[in-house]
Design an enzyme around this catalytic site. Structure first.
Site, PDB file in Angstrom:
ATOM      1  N   ILE A 137       0.863  -1.175   0.000  1.00  0.00           N
ATOM      2  CA  ILE A 137       0.000   0.000   0.000  1.00  0.00           C
ATOM      3  C   ILE A 137       0.901   1.227   0.000  1.00  0.00           C
ATOM      4  O   ILE A 137       2.061   1.163   0.400  1.00  0.00           O
ATOM      5  CB  ILE A 137      -0.973   0.015   1.210  1.00  0.00           C
ATOM      6  CG1 ILE A 137      -0.220  -0.086   2.533  1.00  0.00           C
ATOM      7  CG2 ILE A 137      -2.011  -1.078   1.087  1.00  0.00           C
ATOM      8  CD1 ILE A 137      -1.139  -0.054   3.761  1.00  0.00           C
ATOM      9  N   ASP A 138       0.360   2.337  -0.495  1.00  0.00           N
ATOM     10  CA  ASP A 138       1.163   3.539  -0.674  1.00  0.00           C
ATOM     11  C   ASP A 138       1.671   4.098   0.655  1.00  0.00           C
ATOM     12  O   ASP A 138       1.094   3.846   1.723  1.00  0.00           O
ATOM     13  CB  ASP A 138       0.353   4.609  -1.398  1.00  0.00           C
ATOM     14  CG  ASP A 138      -0.064   4.183  -2.788  1.00  0.00           C
ATOM     15  OD1 ASP A 138       0.680   3.414  -3.418  1.00  0.00           O
ATOM     16  OD2 ASP A 138      -1.147   4.607  -3.248  1.00  0.00           O
ATOM     17  N   LYS A 139       2.712   4.883   0.573  1.00  0.00           N
ATOM     18  CA  LYS A 139       3.351   5.490   1.751  1.00  0.00           C
ATOM     19  C   LYS A 139       2.334   6.188   2.655  1.00  0.00           C
ATOM     20  O   LYS A 139       2.338   6.006   3.873  1.00  0.00           O
ATOM     21  CB  LYS A 139       4.413   6.487   1.283  1.00  0.00           C
ATOM     22  CG  LYS A 139       5.016   7.374   2.369  1.00  0.00           C
ATOM     23  CD  LYS A 139       6.079   8.275   1.783  1.00  0.00           C
ATOM     24  CE  LYS A 139       6.617   9.262   2.824  1.00  0.00           C
ATOM     25  NZ  LYS A 139       5.659  10.368   3.075  1.00  0.00           N
ATOM     26  N   ARG A 237      -7.226   5.579  -5.777  1.00  0.00           N
ATOM     27  CA  ARG A 237      -6.968   7.002  -6.016  1.00  0.00           C
ATOM     28  C   ARG A 237      -7.286   7.384  -7.462  1.00  0.00           C
ATOM     29  O   ARG A 237      -7.905   8.414  -7.734  1.00  0.00           O
ATOM     30  CB  ARG A 237      -5.516   7.316  -5.675  1.00  0.00           C
ATOM     31  CG  ARG A 237      -5.170   7.043  -4.221  1.00  0.00           C
ATOM     32  CD  ARG A 237      -3.671   6.992  -3.980  1.00  0.00           C
ATOM     33  NE  ARG A 237      -3.045   8.297  -4.184  1.00  0.00           N
ATOM     34  CZ  ARG A 237      -1.732   8.476  -4.163  1.00  0.00           C
ATOM     35  NH1 ARG A 237      -0.908   7.451  -3.976  1.00  0.00           N
ATOM     36  NH2 ARG A 237      -1.236   9.689  -4.342  1.00  0.00           N
TER      37      ARG A 237
END
Length: 303
Positions: A137-139, A237
């Site tokens: 998963i993204d930062k 997103r």
């Protein structure tokens, strides 16, 4: 390097090369074997093999087992939020702001650095910089991740992702008021031709499907649950931007005038999968992080 040779038996005729080799040694995973074949470490009758080659009787298969690569990532002691752990898998709740695996500019402080200090037995399928990482998963997205502790577990978890049987539910705050209570976004995602660091809905991209349910509406925002059917880079997103409701705080896909939240308001709150060895369904739930919860309270008070 060590070398193993095997002559195809009558009962192995017609079997795929990768499957046959995997069956020769219970410690080898199919993904690992496929990588060896692609890297030229497997010969069939002296010629480079192909993953989907159908073996013939008396074919001579030569397997050159490469030396394991040294992991050039340092272990770092961290207070990881571990939800579950056994000999095959770890479920960890990643905080907002933490990078999952090392990359240029992020060689330390990543989840992988912390996992390496936490345990010594992570799978090696994803290479020296991503040990154990099955999905990411993204930062600036918080929430639950499953991590494999051996190659067999890694392979079986990836198989579930491919088969779309893993439960992945995210909670997000988006700009705008979504009028309908639920919906499905099915739009292919690929690299943006103009902005190479961004993804976009594009013809010829990889299939991507996101389901969503509206949980709460505010004057200018909507609190939603997003359910991943596929797992493309930045999928939620990109998809929410595509239908006109970009994530609040998203510096890449959202409007310039947005909430000051240090990144998108997105939390991987529910994760479910079949245990890779026991084959029993397990599901974990992580509460919204404090900043997300406080943000919702402030919006309710504002309304």
């Amino acid at each position: 390097m060590s070398k193993i040779e095997h002559q195809v038996l009558e009962n192995e005729k017609g079997e795929r090369l990768d499957k046959l080799i995997t069956g020769l040694n219970g410690e080898w995973s199919r993904s690992q074997v496929q990588q060896w074949i692609k890297d030229g470490h497997v010969l069939v009758n002296g010629q480079s093999g192909k993953v989907n080659y159908k073996c013939n009787i008396q074919d001579v298969i030569s397997i050159i087992i490469p030396e394991p690569e040294l992991l050039n990532v340092e272990a770092e002691q961290m207070d990881l939020d571990v939800y579950y752990e056994d000999g095959d898998v770890i479920v960890v709740n990643k905080p907002k702001g933490m990078v999952v695996h090392p990359a240029p500019g992020h060689q330390s402080g990543t989840l992988v650095n912390g996992l390496m200090a936490h345990c010594k037995d992570l799978s090696g399928i994803n290479g020296i910089l991503r040990p154990g990482i099955v999905h990411r998963i993204d930062k600036d997205t918080s929430g639950l991740l499953m991590v494999a502790k051996n190659d067999k577990a890694h392979e079986r978890l990836v198989e579930q992702l491919v088969a779309k049987t893993v439960t992945r539910k995210y909670f997000a705050l988006v700009h705008g008021v979504i009028p309908h209570d639920h919906g499905t976004i099915e739009a292919p995602i690929g690299r943006d031709k103009d902005e190479r660091q961004s993804m976009t809905v594009i013809e010829g991209g990889k299939q991507a499907v996101t389901h969503f349910n509206v949980l709460e509406r505010f004057d200018e925002f909507t609190f939603v649950e997003c359910i991943l059917e596929t797992g493309r880079t930045h999928q939620i997103r990109v998809h929410m931007k595509y239908i006109g409701y970009p994530l609040a705080g998203d510096p890449k896909y959202g409007p310039r005038k947005t909430l000051n939240t240090n990144g998108q308001v997105l939390h991987a709150g529910i994760l479910g999968f079949n245990h890779p060895r026991l084959n029993e369904y397990m599901e974990f739930s992580s509460p919204l992080p404090a900043y997300f919860d406080e943000l919702l309270k402030s919006l309710r008070n504002k309304d």
